[in-house]
Design a protein around this motif. Structure first.
Motif, PDB file in Angstrom:
ATOM      1  N   MET A 129      -3.729 -10.389   0.538  1.00 18.59           N
ATOM      2  CA  MET A 129      -2.807  -9.261   0.631  1.00 18.59           C
ATOM      3  C   MET A 129      -1.854  -9.265  -0.556  1.00 18.59           C
ATOM      4  N   LYS A 130      -1.000  -8.254  -0.681  1.00 19.37           N
ATOM      5  CA  LYS A 130       0.000  -8.258  -1.743  1.00 19.37           C
ATOM      6  C   LYS A 130       1.007  -9.371  -1.451  1.00 19.37           C
TER       7      LYS A 130
ATOM      8  N   GLY B 248      -6.706  -8.753   3.733  1.00 16.07           N
ATOM      9  CA  GLY B 248      -6.371  -7.955   2.560  1.00 16.07           C
ATOM     10  C   GLY B 248      -7.646  -7.330   2.032  1.00 16.07           C
TER      11      GLY B 248
ATOM     12  N   ASN C  91      -7.132  -5.422   7.021  1.00 12.60           N
ATOM     13  CA  ASN C  91      -5.893  -5.144   6.295  1.00 12.60           C
ATOM     14  C   ASN C  91      -4.835  -4.700   7.284  1.00 12.60           C
TER      15      ASN C  91
END
Length: 280
Positions: free
Chosen positions: A71-72, A8, A35
Motif C-alpha cells: 500500500m502507500k 495494495g 486494497n
C-alpha cells in the motif's frame, strides 16, 4: 510458496503479480490481492491476470505463507492495524513500503514477525528493477530463499543491512528518474542539432543500453571505458570538457546525496507517525 496475499493493488503490486506469474513462481489461483476500497482496480487485475481478490480478510489470509505490504506508505499504519490479527509468526511479511522500518511494522502489528524489507524501483514494471533487501533475525533460511526467488521475478536483487536502505533509495530507488532526466537532455539536444525525434530516441536508448552492457560485462572501470572513447582533440573530448566545466559529475553526486538525506528524513517522520498511531 503456497499462497501470496498482496495488500495494495498499485503499480508495484502489479509488477510483482506479473513477474510471479511469468516466472511460474506460484500458480495464479494462489495469488490474492486486496486494497482499501477500489473494486474497479481489483476487477482489472483479476481479468488481466486470472488471480483472486476479496475484501473478506479471513478468506484473503487463509493458507497464506507470504504477505506483501504494497500500500502507500502513508496508509501503512491503518492498513497494518486492520490486518494485524491475521498476521502470524509463521508468515513471511514482505514490505515494499519506502521509509517504513521493520521495527515500525512490528510496533503497529503488536507482535514479532519475519520481515523482508525492500527498496525496488519502477523498472520492476518491465522486470528490470534494481532491488535491495534487508531481513530481520526471524527470517528463516527457507524464507530467505523465498525472498530471493520472489524479488528475482522483477529484476536484480541484493541483500543489505537495513540502515543502508536510505542510500539505496537515493542511488537506485530514485535512479531511474536521473536516467530519464539525462534522456530528456539528450532528446532536447538532438532536436536542436536537427535529428528526427524517433530516430534520435532509438539512437539514445540503444546508446544507453550498449553503455550499460559494456560496464556490466567488462572488467574495466567506467573511467577506463570513458577514456578509451575519448581521443585527444576528438569529438568526445570536446563534449566531456563541457560536462566537466558545468560540474555534471559533482551534480550527480550531490543529487544522490540529497535524495539519500531526504529518504532518511521522510523515513524518520513516517516511522514517528506510525509509533504515534500505535499508542493512540
Amino acid at each position: 510458496m503456497k499462497k501470496i496475499a498482496i495488500v495494495g493493488a498499485g503499480s508495484m503490486a502489479e509488477a510483482f503479480i506479473s513477474g510471479i506469474l511469468e516466472n511460474g513462481l506460484i500458480e495464479r489461483q494462489n495469488v490474492w490481492v486486496t486494497n482499501n476500497s477500489n473494486e474497479e482496480r481489483l476487477a482489472d487485475l483479476r481479468e488481466r491476470y486470472g488471480i483472486h481478490s476479496t475484501y473478506d480478510l479471513d478468506t484473503f489470509f487463509e493458507g497464506a505463507d507470504i504477505v506483501m505490504l504494497a500500500m502507500k506508505p502513508k496508509d501503512a499504519a491503518t492498513a497494518i492495524d486492520t490486518i494485524r490479527e491475521h498476521l502470524t509468526e509463521h508468515m513471511l511479511v514482505v514490505s515494499v513500503l519506502a521509509g517504513v522500518s521493520m521495527n515500525a511494522i512490528e510496533i503497529v502489528a503488536r507482535k514479532p514477525l519475519s520481515i523482508a524489507r525492500s527498496m525496488p524501483n519502477t523498472s520492476a514494471a518491465v522486470g528490470r528493477s534494481a532491488t535491495a533487501i534487508a531481513v530481520n533475525e526471524r527470517v528463516s533460511a527457507d524464507q530467505l530463499e523465498t525472498t530471493k526467488r520472489l524479488f528475482g521475478t522483477v529484476g536484480l536483487a541484493r541483500f543489505v543491512e537495513e540502515e543502508q536502505l536510505d542510500a539505496v533509495t537515493g542511488l537506485s530507488g530514485s535512479g531511474p528518474a536521473y536516467i530519464y532526466y539525462l534522456i530528456e537532455a539528450m532528446e532536447n539536444s538532438a532536436a536542436e542539432i536537427g535529428l528526427e525525434k524517433q530516430v534520435a530516441k532509438e539512437l539514445i536508448v540503444q546508446t544507453l543500453i550498449g553503455a550499460a552492457e559494456m560496464v556490466k560485462n567488462s572488467s574495466k572501470s567506467p573511467e577506463q571505458l570513458r577514456k578509451e572513447v575519448t581521443s585527444p582533440g576528438g569529438t568526445t573530448e570536446a563534449g566531456v570538457k563541457i560536462l566537466e566545466a558545468h560540474g555534471v559529475q559533482q551534480a550527480f553526486i550531490s543529487c544522490i546525496q540529497a535524495a539519500t538525506a531526504q529518504s532518511k528524513k521522510m523515513g524518520d517522520a513516517l516511522c514517528s507517525q506510525l509509533k504515534v498511531g500505535r499508542s493512540s
